[in-house]
Design an enzyme around this catalytic site. Structure first.
Site, PDB file in Angstrom:
ATOM      1  N   TYR A 122       0.812  -1.221   0.000  1.00 43.49           N
ATOM      2  CA  TYR A 122       0.000   0.000   0.000  1.00 43.49           C
ATOM      3  C   TYR A 122       0.844   1.269   0.000  1.00 43.49           C
ATOM      4  O   TYR A 122       0.301   2.367  -0.017  1.00 43.49           O
ATOM      5  CB  TYR A 122      -0.872   0.021   1.255  1.00 43.49           C
ATOM      6  N   LYS A 189       2.828 -13.957   6.054  1.00 45.75           N
ATOM      7  CA  LYS A 189       3.069 -15.020   5.067  1.00 45.75           C
ATOM      8  C   LYS A 189       4.593 -15.175   5.007  1.00 45.75           C
ATOM      9  O   LYS A 189       5.221 -15.086   3.943  1.00 45.75           O
ATOM     10  CB  LYS A 189       2.465 -14.582   3.722  1.00 45.75           C
ATOM     11  N   ASP A 222      -3.373 -17.188   4.897  1.00 49.75           N
ATOM     12  CA  ASP A 222      -4.354 -18.046   4.216  1.00 49.75           C
ATOM     13  C   ASP A 222      -5.035 -18.976   5.215  1.00 49.75           C
ATOM     14  O   ASP A 222      -6.252 -19.143   5.214  1.00 49.75           O
ATOM     15  CB  ASP A 222      -3.728 -18.818   3.044  1.00 49.75           C
ATOM     16  N   ASP A 246      -6.175  -5.058   5.237  1.00 47.98           N
ATOM     17  CA  ASP A 246      -7.277  -4.553   4.415  1.00 47.98           C
ATOM     18  C   ASP A 246      -8.262  -5.680   4.106  1.00 47.98           C
ATOM     19  O   ASP A 246      -9.473  -5.542   4.282  1.00 47.98           O
ATOM     20  CB  ASP A 246      -6.660  -4.003   3.116  1.00 47.98           C
TER      21      ASP A 246
END
Ligand code: NAD
Length: 357
Positions: A122, A189, A222, A246
């Protein structure tokens, strides 16, 4: 006291009006300083983010902001992101708490999201496919390591720093401690992005050592997404880098019944901007249809932030009562979305104001 009010685009003016109406009903003597940003401001001031908007927030320290439209893939970059970056509002705080009477399959949700607001994908550092900058970066990267990047690639940069990670993770732990929450889950991640997400995780493990009273765990984004729709009650405070924050915010908004009821805050060192998780929903503009709850509950977070804790509780109770009664609520809070007894944005806000009398 003066508070900056940014009505925003699309449904923004309708939902901010509903929120100010409810806050005014508490008779706190708040004076709204209205300033314009977004597409409306271009016509008036020749800029999507006129300097007077940032000046007003810097002076008043607190703002209530409606959503603003960001065209996808072209035109101006997001004003919402620009405000957060310009004022260094590094913590995006989004509580997702079940409200009795809101149609949803999930019960007893009480999750608070801490989303880092200034870094990650972002950050807005992007290079267009075919541009000399993209070509030069591709060449430079290929000099540094062996992996190839296709020459017809666009490039986005994902910066994650120690200092940026420390302050958001500290904020999540401080919040957990002050609000007697039990657990902080850091989301990442790092198995794939070993250096960026890996750094976020490493900083998290270090910060957690200073909070032995709070359980710390980490989760891969995930897997967390799957767990959140299976057993959302297992989660308490979540801390995430910007992009995962987000996405997971919208997922959590879905758990409690949708974007119409999900409030938020962007908090920096000494100032804060309060806004709903939802966007400008342009197809509903000027229809007096959408749910004002997310914006009014963002006002509740704002009242709490400025120290008006009793009034914040009172307003939250009034919102919860109206929704529980299920009469004066917008279409999205009815079991059947075509229910003709649904009321408009303004009428729902008026019903909430009545409870405050
Ligand atoms: P959106 O949140 O505006 O709307 C998606 C859908 O959610 C709507 O069509 C509607 O069905 C529902 N919804 C949203 N708010 C609601 C409410 N208050 N009551 C009832 N239902 C509601 O998301 P989008 O369509 O992806 O984005 C529209 C525009 O808003 C885009 O330009 C986007 O960039 C912008 N946006 C702005 C912000 C912000 O200002 N912080 C946040 C997200 C999106």
């Amino acid at each position: 006291m003066k508070i900056t009010l940014i009505p925003g685009d699309g449904i923004g003016p309708e939902v901010t009006k509903a929120a100010t109406m409810c806050i005014d009903a508490l008779k706190l003597g708040i004076e709204w300083e209205t300033v314009y940003a977004g597409s409306d401001a271009i016509a008036k001031y020749g800029s999507i983010l006129p300097e007077q908007v940032l000046d007003s927030i810097r002076k008043n320290k607190v703002a209530l902001k409606g959503p603003m439209i960001t065209p996808i893939g072209e035109g101006f970059r997001s004003v919402n992101v620009a405000i957060r970056q310009a004022l260094d509002l590094f913590a995006c705080v989004r509580p997702a708490k079940s409200i009795e009477g809101v149609p949803t399959k999930f019960k007893n949700i009480d999750i608070v999201i801490f989303r880092e607001n200034t870094e990650d994908l972002y950050a807005g550092i992007e290079f267009e496919e075919g541009s000399p900058e993209a070509q030069s970066i591709i060449k430079e990267i290929e000099k540094q390591q062996t992996k190839k990047i296709r020459p017809d690639s666009a490039i986005s940069i994902k910066p994650i720093s120690i200092s940026g990670s420390q302050r958001i993770i500290n904020a999540a732990f401080d919040y957990a401690r002050v609000n007697k929450r039990k657990k902080v889950t850091l989301v990442h991640k790092a198995n794939i992005m070993k250096y960026t997400d890996g750094l976020f995780l490493k900083v998290g493990k270090d910060v957690a050592k200073r909070y032995p009273d709070i359980v710390f765990e980490d989760a891969i984004v995930d897997n967390l997404s799957m767990q959140l729709v299976k057993v959302p009650q297992n989660y308490d405070v979540l801390v995430l880098p910007n992009l995962y924050g987000d996405i997971i915010s919208d997922l959590c908004a879905g758990l409690i019944g949708g974007l119409g009821v999900a409030p938020g805050a962007n908090i920096g060192g000494d100032m804060a901007v309060f806004e709903a998780v939802h966007g400008a929903a342009p197809k509903y503009k000027d229809k007096n249809m959408v749910n004002p709850t997310a914006m009014i509950m963002s006002g509740v977070l704002m009242l709490d932030y400025i120290g008006k804790k009793e009034e914040a509780k009172k307003l939250e109770q009034a919102v919860r009562q109206v929704i529980k009664e299920g009469k004066s609520v917008t279409y999205d809070l009815k079991e059947n979305r075509n229910d003709p007894t649904a009321v408009g944005t303004k009428e729902m806000a008026e019903a909430i104001c009545k409870k405050l009398q």
